[in-house]
Design a protein around this motif. Structure first.
Motif, PDB file in Angstrom:
ATOM      1  N   THR A 107       6.020   0.373 -11.420  1.00 45.65           N
ATOM      2  CA  THR A 107       7.215   0.273 -10.583  1.00 45.65           C
ATOM      3  C   THR A 107       6.844   0.420  -9.122  1.00 45.65           C
ATOM      4  N   ALA A 108       5.979   1.383  -8.850  1.00 48.42           N
ATOM      5  CA  ALA A 108       5.557   1.592  -7.467  1.00 48.42           C
ATOM      6  C   ALA A 108       4.790   0.384  -6.948  1.00 48.42           C
ATOM      7  N   ALA A 109       3.923  -0.172  -7.784  1.00 50.41           N
ATOM      8  CA  ALA A 109       3.136  -1.325  -7.347  1.00 50.41           C
ATOM      9  C   ALA A 109       4.035  -2.528  -7.106  1.00 50.41           C
ATOM     10  N   ARG A 116       3.278 -15.198  -2.329  1.00 47.63           N
ATOM     11  CA  ARG A 116       2.095 -14.365  -2.470  1.00 47.63           C
ATOM     12  C   ARG A 116       2.312 -13.259  -3.492  1.00 47.63           C
ATOM     13  N   LEU A 117       3.495 -12.663  -3.462  1.00 48.17           N
ATOM     14  CA  LEU A 117       3.731 -11.509  -4.325  1.00 48.17           C
ATOM     15  C   LEU A 117       3.892 -11.905  -5.785  1.00 48.17           C
ATOM     16  N   GLY A 148       0.673 -12.330  -7.409  1.00 46.50           N
ATOM     17  CA  GLY A 148       0.022 -11.022  -7.377  1.00 46.50           C
ATOM     18  C   GLY A 148       0.462 -10.145  -8.534  1.00 46.50           C
ATOM     19  N   TRP A 149       1.743 -10.141  -8.795  1.00 45.44           N
ATOM     20  CA  TRP A 149       2.271  -9.364  -9.907  1.00 45.44           C
ATOM     21  C   TRP A 149       1.755  -9.910 -11.241  1.00 45.44           C
ATOM     22  N   ASP A 194      -0.929 -11.478 -11.847  1.00 41.80           N
ATOM     23  CA  ASP A 194      -2.333 -11.129 -11.991  1.00 41.80           C
ATOM     24  C   ASP A 194      -2.511  -9.657 -12.359  1.00 41.80           C
ATOM     25  N   LEU A 195      -1.772  -8.809 -11.676  1.00 41.93           N
ATOM     26  CA  LEU A 195      -1.890  -7.370 -11.941  1.00 41.93           C
ATOM     27  C   LEU A 195      -1.555  -7.041 -13.388  1.00 41.93           C
ATOM     28  N   ARG A 205      -4.198  -8.187 -15.861  1.00 37.84           N
ATOM     29  CA  ARG A 205      -5.369  -7.316 -15.839  1.00 37.84           C
ATOM     30  C   ARG A 205      -5.113  -6.034 -16.633  1.00 37.84           C
ATOM     31  N   ILE A 206      -3.951  -5.481 -16.452  1.00 38.08           N
ATOM     32  CA  ILE A 206      -3.677  -4.200 -17.097  1.00 38.08           C
ATOM     33  C   ILE A 206      -3.479  -4.356 -18.595  1.00 38.08           C
ATOM     34  N   CYS A 207      -2.871  -5.433 -18.991  1.00 43.37           N
ATOM     35  CA  CYS A 207      -2.462  -5.544 -20.390  1.00 43.37           C
ATOM     36  C   CYS A 207      -3.418  -6.299 -21.299  1.00 43.37           C
ATOM     37  N   LEU A 212      -3.913  -7.989  -1.475  1.00 46.91           N
ATOM     38  CA  LEU A 212      -2.692  -7.594  -2.154  1.00 46.91           C
ATOM     39  C   LEU A 212      -2.971  -6.558  -3.233  1.00 46.91           C
ATOM     40  N   ILE A 250      -3.111  -3.280  -1.756  1.00 45.76           N
ATOM     41  CA  ILE A 250      -1.768  -2.779  -1.440  1.00 45.76           C
ATOM     42  C   ILE A 250      -1.100  -2.229  -2.694  1.00 45.76           C
ATOM     43  N   GLN A 251      -1.214  -2.972  -3.767  1.00 41.07           N
ATOM     44  CA  GLN A 251      -0.589  -2.532  -5.015  1.00 41.07           C
ATOM     45  C   GLN A 251      -1.185  -1.219  -5.499  1.00 41.07           C
ATOM     46  N   ASP A 263       7.561  -2.230  -6.224  1.00 39.43           N
ATOM     47  CA  ASP A 263       8.465  -1.968  -5.108  1.00 39.43           C
ATOM     48  C   ASP A 263       7.710  -1.690  -3.820  1.00 39.43           C
ATOM     49  N   GLY A 264       6.621  -0.949  -3.944  1.00 44.14           N
ATOM     50  CA  GLY A 264       5.915  -0.460  -2.768  1.00 44.14           C
ATOM     51  C   GLY A 264       5.547  -1.522  -1.762  1.00 44.14           C
ATOM     52  N   PRO A 265       4.884  -2.574  -2.205  1.00 44.32           N
ATOM     53  CA  PRO A 265       4.474  -3.577  -1.229  1.00 44.32           C
ATOM     54  C   PRO A 265       5.629  -4.077  -0.392  1.00 44.32           C
TER      55      PRO A 265
END
Lengths: 207, 207
Positions: free
Chosen positions: A166-168, A192-193, A196-197, A199-200, A203-205, B160, B163-164, A170-172
């Motif tokens: 959630t932080a990753a 861009r975002l 980015g999401w 990709d993130l 990677r995590i899952c 990015l 940032i995340q 909302d934070g940006p």
DNA sequence: AGCATAACCGGACTTTACCCCGCTTACGTA
DNA sequence: TACGTAAGCGGGGTAAAGTCCGGTTATGCT
């Protein structure tokens, strides 16, 4: 619309809001929206809101508790509508798609939501409140947590992972991306975002 | 310590600070630290700070621009010292260890730093400022970005991602973990957040 | 050293968030 | 329908953030 006043954090309303109070809240929220559209959030003062609503200052404060509270209420309002889409709309956002896809498209939808409500979201932050103001975006966090539970991640602190995600997400927007960028080119920010999401999460899952 | 005033964002100081101004900044920061220790951040008022420092209110505002500015200055001050450890201290935090290890221990050190400076960090947030107040924790972000560059992650938007990660690191503390938990049991918070960070980074950086 | 100028200082002033408390109004009970 | 009471209402009051500007002090140049 559901909450009785700023202290009512629990969901089941302990007592129904009095009719006049409900009417006033409606009216205050509508007036606030108008004024923000006209003047921008930084020029929305409590006194002016009260006067334009034809209500007393005290009323405004009892309803929202604090200036930031108004913006939280506004955000809540929008978020509730958004959340309905998420909970019962069509896939891949709504139920029916695999959880990983839902997670990805949820993040993308939320980025758009935050870009849209950027001004209000910033104003809802309040550095003076000792506790995270109303515990920021609990609905979002809960939804992410739920989806994570449906993905096989091996041993992990899923609650914390949901908080981090959630932080990753909302934070940006709230803290790190300059407001100038957002106002000049919201499209570019999304371009861009969103990847980015994506990709993130991949990677995590991945196993 | 380096900045000339609140508008001086660039690092190379364009003009040296006048001697009396430097003395006053020192003195104000020291006095602010005292008052926060005695009274807590929410009871630190600009008037009181000015009076106790034996200076005028105008001086305080020229130095820090805003109330939040004081806390940003305090945080900067602490962060600078912390950053030295990171840049030139012993491994695995300092240089010499593999970048992945450095990234993990960096996050853990930063969690401890934020837990310690929690009160000040919250007060440095300011919902009214249109731009992320001084762009939050740029040093931290830059360090993470640097380490990511030394890890083979395949194609990725490393800026990015940094940032995340910064948000995932700071966010849980600043926004999502209740202040009560922190005050009552900072150890327990660390015991949960430290492994959480470790796990998150492993997931993101594995091939 | 003497001067010009730019930066700094201080405290009075304005604005605004937030509190208080006596008055009013809606709702449960008989 | 009348009554008691708890919740809601309003607007004047307080304190703290942030602004302004006339007076003062440091610094570069000659």
């Amino acid at each position: 619309m559901g909450r009785v006043n700023q202290f009512d954090v629990s969901w089941g309303a302990p007592r129904p809001e009095r009719a006049d109070a409900a009417r006033n809240r409606q009216h205050l929220i509508a007036t606030a929206r108008e004024m923000i559209a006209e003047l921008g959030q930084e020029r929305l003062t409590m006194d002016a809101l009260a006067e334009r609503s034809g209500l007393g200052k005290g009323t405004v404060f009892r309803r929202f508790g604090t200036r930031a509270g108004i913006f939280q209420a506004l955000l809540d309002d929008g978020e509730r509508a958004f959340q309905e889409q998420v909970l019962s709309g069509p896939p891949p956002l709504g139920p029916g798609a695999p959880p990983l896809d839902r997670l990805i498209s949820y993040g993308q939808a939320r980025v758009r939501f935050l870009v849209e409500h950027q001004e209000i979201a910033r104003a809802a932050l309040d550095g003076r409140q000792p506790i995270p103001s109303g515990s920021q975006s609990p609905l979002s966090q809960a939804h992410i947590r739920m989806l994570l539970g449906q993905i096989d991640l091996g041993p992990a602190d899923l609650d914390l992972l949901a908080i981090q995600l959630t932080a990753a997400l909302d934070g940006p927007l709230l803290l790190y991306v300059s407001a100038t960028d957002l106002n000049r080119a919201p499209d570019q920010v999304e371009r861009r975002l969103l990847p980015g999401w994506h990709d993130l999460v991949r990677r995590i899952c991945r196993p």
